[in-house]
Design a protein around this motif. Sequence first.
Motif, PDB file in Angstrom:
ATOM      1  N   UNK A  21       0.928  -1.153   0.126  1.00 48.21           N
ATOM      2  CA  UNK A  21      -0.129  -0.114  -0.128  1.00 48.21           C
ATOM      3  C   UNK A  21       1.044   1.167  -0.039  1.00 48.21           C
ATOM      4  N   UNK A  22       1.865   1.155   0.806  1.00 46.91           N
ATOM      5  CA  UNK A  22       2.890   2.547   0.705  1.00 46.91           C
ATOM      6  C   UNK A  22       3.603   2.457  -0.277  1.00 46.91           C
ATOM      7  N   UNK A  23       4.048   1.388  -1.223  1.00 46.87           N
ATOM      8  CA  UNK A  23       4.736   1.492  -2.461  1.00 46.87           C
ATOM      9  C   UNK A  23       3.772   2.088  -3.310  1.00 46.87           C
ATOM     10  N   UNK A  29       1.733  11.401   0.049  1.00 47.46           N
ATOM     11  CA  UNK A  29       2.073  11.125   1.504  1.00 47.46           C
ATOM     12  C   UNK A  29       0.793  10.673   2.174  1.00 47.46           C
ATOM     13  N   UNK A  30      -0.344  11.551   1.895  1.00 50.68           N
ATOM     14  CA  UNK A  30      -1.587  11.411   2.652  1.00 50.68           C
ATOM     15  C   UNK A  30      -2.231   9.823   2.564  1.00 50.68           C
ATOM     16  N   UNK A  31      -1.993   9.238   1.913  1.00 50.09           N
ATOM     17  CA  UNK A  31      -2.558   8.096   1.908  1.00 50.09           C
ATOM     18  C   UNK A  31      -1.427   6.899   2.705  1.00 50.09           C
TER      19      UNK A  31
END
Length: 168
Positions: A21-23, A29-31
């Motif tokens: 999910x981060x990738x 940045x808010x997600x």
Amino acid sequence: SVVSSVSSALCLAFITFERYYVLKNSINYNKRLSIKVTLIVTIIIWIISFCAATLPLLDFNSYSAYAICLPFDTRGSIYKIYIISLNSILVACFFFICILYILIFVNTIILEKKSSQTGCNNETQLRLRSAEDQKLARNITLLVMVNTICWGPVVYICAYSLITMTPM
């Protein structure tokens, strides 16, 4: 062993999902997953793990069927459903983790190829990225192998108990 198997499988699946999910949302940045969501998921994981381990104590299976104290008694249909459910959790987590790590690796390669096409990269940077890609691939392979080694015996014994089940 039931608590540790189920909780580690679910925790690693969640950690892998969070990495993916981060990738996928690295630009935005808010997600990110919040601490609250992470805490709720962790609590749910531990509740599921303790419930899975407690069910044999409530006569959904028996810890005394095998000498290794795993709840793989196959005398009743509710016992078989419990075994299949436990095995399904471990196998599903394994495949989920494998698929997400493949996607992480592929997305990393795609992102690096896009960034290398900007023309701002010299030969040294490209070699460094290639070495980092190889290190990422080794780490992913190692993680999947360790998961297989850790959960494999439980899944094998679980499947074996179903195959050799006694008639009702």
